[in-house]
Write a protein that holds these residues in place. Structure first.
Motif, PDB file in Angstrom:
ATOM      1  N   ASP A  75      -9.975   5.734   1.114  1.00  0.00           N
ATOM      2  CA  ASP A  75      -9.640   5.695  -0.307  1.00  0.00           C
ATOM      3  C   ASP A  75     -10.611   6.518  -1.140  1.00  0.00           C
ATOM      4  O   ASP A  75     -10.302   6.896  -2.250  1.00  0.00           O
ATOM      5  N   THR A  79       6.693   2.663   1.825  1.00  0.00           N
ATOM      6  CA  THR A  79       5.684   1.652   2.118  1.00  0.00           C
ATOM      7  C   THR A  79       6.192   0.650   3.148  1.00  0.00           C
ATOM      8  O   THR A  79       7.381   0.615   3.477  1.00  0.00           O
ATOM      9  N   ASN A 137       8.571   2.229  -2.998  1.00  0.00           N
ATOM     10  CA  ASN A 137       7.980   0.908  -2.853  1.00  0.00           C
ATOM     11  C   ASN A 137       8.882  -0.114  -3.515  1.00  0.00           C
ATOM     12  O   ASN A 137       9.965   0.221  -4.022  1.00  0.00           O
ATOM     13  N   TRP A 172       0.817  -1.203   0.000  1.00  0.00           N
ATOM     14  CA  TRP A 172       0.000   0.000   0.000  1.00  0.00           C
ATOM     15  C   TRP A 172       0.855   1.259   0.000  1.00  0.00           C
ATOM     16  O   TRP A 172       1.803   1.384   0.781  1.00  0.00           O
ATOM     17  N   GLU A 173       0.512   2.200  -0.877  1.00  0.00           N
ATOM     18  CA  GLU A 173       1.234   3.467  -0.973  1.00  0.00           C
ATOM     19  C   GLU A 173       0.386   4.560  -0.322  1.00  0.00           C
ATOM     20  O   GLU A 173      -0.618   4.997  -0.889  1.00  0.00           O
ATOM     21  N   HIS A 198       8.645  -2.858  -6.721  1.00  0.00           N
ATOM     22  CA  HIS A 198       7.834  -2.916  -7.940  1.00  0.00           C
ATOM     23  C   HIS A 198       8.275  -4.081  -8.819  1.00  0.00           C
ATOM     24  O   HIS A 198       9.433  -4.505  -8.750  1.00  0.00           O
ATOM     25  N   THR A 229       0.912   7.707   0.165  1.00  0.00           N
ATOM     26  CA  THR A 229       0.932   9.001  -0.511  1.00  0.00           C
ATOM     27  C   THR A 229       1.370   8.791  -1.955  1.00  0.00           C
ATOM     28  O   THR A 229       2.014   7.790  -2.292  1.00  0.00           O
ATOM     29  N   ARG A 230       1.039   9.733  -2.792  1.00  0.00           N
ATOM     30  CA  ARG A 230       1.515   9.696  -4.168  1.00  0.00           C
ATOM     31  C   ARG A 230       3.042   9.848  -4.169  1.00  0.00           C
ATOM     32  O   ARG A 230       3.596  10.683  -3.455  1.00  0.00           O
ATOM     33  N   GLY A 231       3.712   9.031  -4.956  1.00  0.00           N
ATOM     34  CA  GLY A 231       5.162   9.091  -5.029  1.00  0.00           C
ATOM     35  C   GLY A 231       5.882   8.352  -3.928  1.00  0.00           C
ATOM     36  O   GLY A 231       7.105   8.474  -3.787  1.00  0.00           O
ATOM     37  N   ARG A 258      -7.693   4.018   6.496  1.00  0.00           N
ATOM     38  CA  ARG A 258      -7.552   4.805   5.264  1.00  0.00           C
ATOM     39  C   ARG A 258      -8.913   5.229   4.729  1.00  0.00           C
ATOM     40  O   ARG A 258      -9.937   4.580   5.009  1.00  0.00           O
ATOM     41  N   THR A 278       9.739   3.828  -9.770  1.00  0.00           N
ATOM     42  CA  THR A 278       9.452   5.247  -9.956  1.00  0.00           C
ATOM     43  C   THR A 278      10.673   6.142  -9.767  1.00  0.00           C
ATOM     44  O   THR A 278      10.555   7.359  -9.888  1.00  0.00           O
TER      45      THR A 278
END
Length: 218
Positions: free
Chosen positions: A218, A109, A75, A67-68, A77, A70-72, A216, A83
């Protein structure tokens, strides 16, 4: 990695010298005579691990793991989907990192934080101090699932604790050696208490991320 991710190699400051001094000077007639310093310095972590941290990780799901919040967020992948410009890892998964670290530092994360503890905090030390398997951010095989990551964590932790338990007071007073870079001449007791801090505070971060996931919106 970055300042945030390399605190395990750069944070051995004088804040721990009280413990290490006791390990080296608590001789006959001293106030610390009779104190089992190897047990004291390790049990600070091992009690927390057994009674708080490891139970707190029970039931971790794959959704929580990746789970992320915040944006950016940094993590792990599938290869090719990272990213950041620098990606570490062998096999199918890679991990985000950058040097120098962005300002402000990114949120990470649970997967990223667990990887940091497994590789940089524990695994690299098990390798350099106790002859364990090599653990390096750029070549590590990162876990795709929460269960796999927790198995890696348990293995790294067991290797570290078994190694430290093999050190008595004389060994704790010895220098850390070249694996600890600028802290090579610091006593091993400082390294042990430093790793205590690292595992405890990163574990608290992971526990907080679990709480945020549970609540959270969402």
């Amino acid at each position: 990695m970055t300042e945030t991710t390399t605190t395990e190699t750069t944070g051995m400051t004088g804040t721990t010298t009280g413990s290490s001094t006791g390990a080296t000077t608590g001789g006959a007639g001293g106030a610390t005579a009779g104190v089992d310093w190897p047990r004291v310095v390790l049990d600070q972590l091992d009690w927390h691990w057994t009674n708080q941290l490891r139970p707190r990780l029970a039931g971790l799901t794959d959704e929580e793991y990746l789970w992320e919040p915040t944006r950016g967020a940094w993590n792990v992948h599938p290869r090719g989907e990272g990213t950041t410009e620098i990606q570490g890892g062998r096999g199918e998964l890679t991990i985000d990192f950058a040097y120098p670290e962005p300002v402000p530092a990114p949120v990470t994360t649970i997967a990223w934080r667990l990887a940091h503890v497994i590789v940089g905090v524990l695994g690299a030390r098990v390798h350099s101090h106790f002859g364990g398997l090599e653990a390096d951010y750029l070549t590590f095989g990162y876990a795709a699932t929460a269960d796999e990551a927790l198995a890696q964590l348990d293995s790294a932790y067991a290797g570290w604790v078994a190694g430290v338990r093999s050190w008595g007071v004389p060994e704790l007073a010895e220098p850390c050696g070249p694996a600890e870079g600028p802290w090579a001449e610091h006593p091993r007791a400082e390294l042990v208490t430093h790793i205590n801090r690292e595992v405890i505070h990163h574990g608290a971060e992971i526990a907080l991320l679990r709480d945020l996931f549970a609540h959270r919106n969402d």
